[in-house]
Scaffold this motif. Structure first.
Motif, PDB file in Angstrom:
ATOM      1  N   PRO A  16      11.412  -9.900  -1.178  1.00 33.52           N
ATOM      2  CA  PRO A  16      10.281  -9.390  -0.781  1.00 33.52           C
ATOM      3  C   PRO A  16       9.982  -9.435   0.816  1.00 33.52           C
ATOM      4  O   PRO A  16      10.492 -10.208   1.478  1.00 33.52           O
ATOM      5  CB  PRO A  16       9.301 -10.475  -1.231  1.00 33.52           C
ATOM      6  N   LEU A  17       9.777  -8.150   1.257  1.00 31.89           N
ATOM      7  CA  LEU A  17       9.822  -7.681   2.793  1.00 31.89           C
ATOM      8  C   LEU A  17       8.494  -7.576   3.282  1.00 31.89           C
ATOM      9  O   LEU A  17       8.279  -7.667   4.478  1.00 31.89           O
ATOM     10  CB  LEU A  17      10.687  -6.792   2.934  1.00 31.89           C
ATOM     11  N   GLY A  18       7.554  -8.261   2.401  1.00 30.04           N
ATOM     12  CA  GLY A  18       6.100  -7.950   2.938  1.00 30.04           C
ATOM     13  C   GLY A  18       5.142  -6.723   2.596  1.00 30.04           C
ATOM     14  O   GLY A  18       5.753  -5.900   1.811  1.00 30.04           O
ATOM     15  N   ILE A  19       4.053  -6.714   3.157  1.00 29.66           N
ATOM     16  CA  ILE A  19       3.051  -5.567   2.862  1.00 29.66           C
ATOM     17  C   ILE A  19       3.021  -4.702   3.933  1.00 29.66           C
ATOM     18  O   ILE A  19       2.790  -5.095   5.071  1.00 29.66           O
ATOM     19  CB  ILE A  19       1.852  -6.385   2.475  1.00 29.66           C
ATOM     20  N   PHE A  20       3.125  -3.281   3.538  1.00 23.99           N
ATOM     21  CA  PHE A  20       2.813  -2.611   4.762  1.00 23.99           C
ATOM     22  C   PHE A  20       2.063  -1.263   4.272  1.00 23.99           C
ATOM     23  O   PHE A  20       1.664  -0.965   3.303  1.00 23.99           O
ATOM     24  CB  PHE A  20       4.255  -1.706   4.869  1.00 23.99           C
ATOM     25  N   LYS A  21       1.402  -0.827   5.417  1.00 27.48           N
ATOM     26  CA  LYS A  21       0.273   0.544   5.121  1.00 27.48           C
ATOM     27  C   LYS A  21       1.405   1.941   5.192  1.00 27.48           C
ATOM     28  O   LYS A  21       2.670   1.614   5.387  1.00 27.48           O
ATOM     29  CB  LYS A  21      -0.571   0.548   6.124  1.00 27.48           C
ATOM     30  N   GLY A  23       3.321   5.076   6.470  1.00 27.66           N
ATOM     31  CA  GLY A  23       3.946   5.615   7.274  1.00 27.66           C
ATOM     32  C   GLY A  23       5.361   4.892   7.486  1.00 27.66           C
ATOM     33  O   GLY A  23       5.965   4.292   6.664  1.00 27.66           O
ATOM     34  N   ARG A  24       6.117   5.049   8.679  1.00 26.09           N
ATOM     35  CA  ARG A  24       7.378   4.666   8.783  1.00 26.09           C
ATOM     36  C   ARG A  24       7.480   3.296   9.494  1.00 26.09           C
ATOM     37  O   ARG A  24       6.816   2.699  10.154  1.00 26.09           O
ATOM     38  CB  ARG A  24       8.350   5.693   9.823  1.00 26.09           C
ATOM     39  N   HIS A  25       8.379   2.261   8.757  1.00 32.34           N
ATOM     40  CA  HIS A  25       8.529   1.010   9.262  1.00 32.34           C
ATOM     41  C   HIS A  25       9.803   0.479   9.606  1.00 32.34           C
ATOM     42  O   HIS A  25      10.762   0.972   9.047  1.00 32.34           O
ATOM     43  CB  HIS A  25       7.699   0.256   8.429  1.00 32.34           C
ATOM     44  N   GLY A  26       9.933  -0.205  10.655  1.00 34.99           N
ATOM     45  CA  GLY A  26      11.200  -1.020  10.802  1.00 34.99           C
ATOM     46  C   GLY A  26      10.874  -2.384  10.427  1.00 34.99           C
ATOM     47  O   GLY A  26       9.986  -3.090  10.591  1.00 34.99           O
ATOM     48  N   ILE A  27      12.038  -3.073   9.867  1.00 35.49           N
ATOM     49  CA  ILE A  27      11.835  -4.653   9.586  1.00 35.49           C
ATOM     50  C   ILE A  27      13.278  -5.167   9.844  1.00 35.49           C
ATOM     51  O   ILE A  27      14.075  -4.635   9.802  1.00 35.49           O
ATOM     52  CB  ILE A  27      11.359  -4.606   8.079  1.00 35.49           C
ATOM     53  N   VAL A  47      16.035   0.249  -1.023  1.00 31.40           N
ATOM     54  CA  VAL A  47      14.664  -0.447  -0.709  1.00 31.40           C
ATOM     55  C   VAL A  47      13.617   0.207  -1.555  1.00 31.40           C
ATOM     56  O   VAL A  47      13.873   1.327  -1.825  1.00 31.40           O
ATOM     57  CB  VAL A  47      14.194  -0.234   0.728  1.00 31.40           C
ATOM     58  N   ARG A  48      12.830  -0.779  -2.261  1.00 31.02           N
ATOM     59  CA  ARG A  48      11.985  -0.043  -3.219  1.00 31.02           C
ATOM     60  C   ARG A  48      10.473  -0.250  -2.692  1.00 31.02           C
ATOM     61  O   ARG A  48      10.323  -1.440  -2.374  1.00 31.02           O
ATOM     62  CB  ARG A  48      12.130  -0.433  -4.595  1.00 31.02           C
ATOM     63  N   ALA A  49       9.428   0.509  -2.872  1.00 33.59           N
ATOM     64  CA  ALA A  49       8.150   0.123  -2.542  1.00 33.59           C
ATOM     65  C   ALA A  49       7.680  -0.003  -4.124  1.00 33.59           C
ATOM     66  O   ALA A  49       7.597   0.911  -5.048  1.00 33.59           O
ATOM     67  CB  ALA A  49       7.489   1.290  -2.047  1.00 33.59           C
ATOM     68  N   VAL A  50       6.821  -1.272  -4.282  1.00 28.01           N
ATOM     69  CA  VAL A  50       6.117  -1.583  -5.551  1.00 28.01           C
ATOM     70  C   VAL A  50       5.079  -1.879  -5.439  1.00 28.01           C
ATOM     71  O   VAL A  50       4.234  -2.187  -4.324  1.00 28.01           O
ATOM     72  CB  VAL A  50       6.989  -2.766  -6.294  1.00 28.01           C
ATOM     73  N   THR A  51       3.925  -1.573  -6.534  1.00 29.51           N
ATOM     74  CA  THR A  51       2.750  -1.796  -6.610  1.00 29.51           C
ATOM     75  C   THR A  51       2.328  -3.334  -6.845  1.00 29.51           C
ATOM     76  O   THR A  51       3.290  -3.998  -7.144  1.00 29.51           O
ATOM     77  CB  THR A  51       2.084  -0.993  -7.716  1.00 29.51           C
TER      78      THR A  51
END
Length: 68
Positions: A16-21, A23-27, A47-51
């Motif tokens: 888990p890398l956190g919650i993001f809004k 747009g583009r993000h660097g982590i 990298v996968r975005a999950v609900t």
């Protein structure tokens, strides 16, 4: 594979890398999986975005990372 070395595949791991809004993000990632640092080598990371219900919403491009 046609003159290139393939990757060793293992069981999928979640980090888990956190919650993001939107747009583009660097982590920054400390390269730990299940509390342990990755061993030296090359890894294929997607990298996968999950609900919140853990349904895959989007997939990122697979990237090769090198751990020294």
């Amino acid at each position: 594979m046609l003159g290139r070395q393939g990757y060793k595949l293992g069981p999928a791991r979640r980090v888990p890398l956190g919650i993001f809004k939107k747009g583009r993000h660097g982590i920054r990632w400390d390269l730990k999986v299940n509390g342990r640092k990755l061993a030296p080598g090359r890894y294929l990371v997607t990298v996968r975005a999950v609900t919140p219900k853990v349904v895959v919403r989007e997939l990122g491009r697979p990237r090769v990372i090198r751990v020294r």
